[in-house]
Motif scaffolding. Sequence first.
Motif, PDB file in Angstrom:
ATOM      1  N   MET A 255       0.857  -1.177   0.000  1.00 18.53           N
ATOM      2  CA  MET A 255       0.000   0.000   0.000  1.00 18.53           C
ATOM      3  C   MET A 255       0.899   1.235   0.000  1.00 18.53           C
ATOM      4  O   MET A 255       2.116   1.120   0.155  1.00 18.53           O
ATOM      5  N   HIS A 256       0.313   2.387  -0.226  1.00 12.65           N
ATOM      6  CA  HIS A 256       1.101   3.592  -0.025  1.00 12.65           C
ATOM      7  C   HIS A 256       0.289   4.604   0.766  1.00 12.65           C
ATOM      8  O   HIS A 256      -0.948   4.615   0.707  1.00 12.65           O
ATOM      9  N   PRO A 257       0.954   5.438   1.561  1.00 17.50           N
ATOM     10  CA  PRO A 257       0.264   6.280   2.549  1.00 17.50           C
ATOM     11  C   PRO A 257      -0.211   7.626   2.039  1.00 17.50           C
ATOM     12  O   PRO A 257      -0.622   8.464   2.838  1.00 17.50           O
ATOM     13  N   GLY A 258      -0.173   7.836   0.737  1.00 21.28           N
ATOM     14  CA  GLY A 258      -0.493   9.172   0.247  1.00 21.28           C
ATOM     15  C   GLY A 258       0.679  10.101   0.496  1.00 21.28           C
ATOM     16  O   GLY A 258       1.792   9.663   0.777  1.00 21.28           O
ATOM     17  N   TRP A 259       0.451  11.384   0.389  1.00 20.62           N
ATOM     18  CA  TRP A 259       1.503  12.364   0.631  1.00 20.62           C
ATOM     19  C   TRP A 259       1.351  12.879   2.055  1.00 20.62           C
ATOM     20  O   TRP A 259       0.464  13.685   2.351  1.00 20.62           O
ATOM     21  N   ALA A 260       2.211  12.374   2.939  1.00 18.89           N
ATOM     22  CA  ALA A 260       2.102  12.694   4.358  1.00 18.89           C
ATOM     23  C   ALA A 260       3.266  13.571   4.814  1.00 18.89           C
ATOM     24  O   ALA A 260       4.375  13.491   4.275  1.00 18.89           O
ATOM     25  N   GLU A 261       2.994  14.362   5.820  1.00 16.43           N
ATOM     26  CA  GLU A 261       4.010  15.247   6.380  1.00 16.43           C
ATOM     27  C   GLU A 261       4.788  14.486   7.444  1.00 16.43           C
ATOM     28  O   GLU A 261       4.325  14.319   8.567  1.00 16.43           O
ATOM     29  N   THR A 262       5.965  13.991   7.082  1.00 15.23           N
ATOM     30  CA  THR A 262       6.794  13.216   7.995  1.00 15.23           C
ATOM     31  C   THR A 262       8.198  13.812   8.044  1.00 15.23           C
ATOM     32  O   THR A 262       8.588  14.556   7.148  1.00 15.23           O
ATOM     33  N   PRO A 263       8.981  13.468   9.074  1.00 15.85           N
ATOM     34  CA  PRO A 263      10.365  13.953   9.131  1.00 15.85           C
ATOM     35  C   PRO A 263      11.169  13.544   7.906  1.00 15.85           C
ATOM     36  O   PRO A 263      12.018  14.299   7.435  1.00 15.85           O
ATOM     37  N   GLY A 264      10.909  12.353   7.376  1.00 13.36           N
ATOM     38  CA  GLY A 264      11.637  11.888   6.201  1.00 13.36           C
ATOM     39  C   GLY A 264      11.362  12.737   4.978  1.00 13.36           C
ATOM     40  O   GLY A 264      12.269  13.065   4.207  1.00 13.36           O
ATOM     41  N   VAL A 265      10.102  13.112   4.773  1.00 10.31           N
ATOM     42  CA  VAL A 265       9.734  13.947   3.630  1.00 10.31           C
ATOM     43  C   VAL A 265      10.348  15.342   3.778  1.00 10.31           C
ATOM     44  O   VAL A 265      10.887  15.907   2.824  1.00 10.31           O
TER      45      VAL A 265
END
Length: 319
Positions: A255-265
């Motif tokens: 699956m993929h989580p969509g475009w999420a605001e994470t430290p990695g991004v």
Amino acid sequence: MQSAPPNPTIRIQIRVSLLSVAMFLLKAWRSTAFGVYGYLNFTKSGFLEHSKDFNPEDMARRIDGKNCVITGANSGIGYATAHGLASRGATVYMVCRNKERGEDAVSKIQSSTGNQNVHLEVCDLSSVRDIKSFSSRFKEKDIPVHVLVNNAGLLENKRVTTSEGYELNFAVNVLGTYCMTELMLPILEKSQPDARIITVSSGGMYAAPLTTDLQFNSSKFDGVTQYSSNKRVQVALTEKWAEKYGDKGIGFYSMHPGWAETPGVAKSLPSFSKSFEGKLRTSDEGADTVICLPLKHHIGTGNLFAEIAPYNNRSVETK
């Protein structure tokens, strides 16, 4: 009377093959189409729209006594997944590269959920040696694993070679995922038919074809392209695992989580993160499908698009 000298004429001939033009236009079209589709479906607004079809009962189920292993669990989607499963009673093993950050994450989840059955396992997912050591240690626990979440991922923009000789993105995203899954399979078989392996891909995989140049040796290195390609390979691996081990009572999902605001991004794609500030999903919104999969009683294996689409419309098409 002298005549004026003739003006010099410069002729430049540019030869471009029709194939090159077609490939350029195709790439531009795919990039534009992906951007528009992603903006409409993968951002926070897309999540809010799709969430109207959610069934709250599905996400409220308890899974006390289930053992869940989650890689890359100290932040972002991995942390949200660990927290979500722990809050529903699961025993969670958080696989993290950094001991200090891992211990801090474990402590926070134990405190906020009241579940003390949250444990840290230190392992560097870029190292085959480390993964082998981890799986060996885990086998000694002599417990079944019901859920393995291959969440650890990396987008390194510069070419970096690991001590084992692999390009770093490939080492974490592809080789690490492959080795973790293959080495943990005997443990997951102990909990069949409830065992599930969930691999967290990325929306970027839609813009990347499968390639044999897995370590990006044939052209100038591009971290984003490499990451997207790696994530496409993860989906293909899920298909192959489902075919190869379909008789072992283990479900394989991507699956993929969509475009999420994470430290990695924020670290790897700062311009993207800044451009979509306020529009990206939270880590919890990105992790909803990862959490949903271990909670549902009856789901198929391999391709999730048909079975799980009501939960976020972003389970990866694997065909």
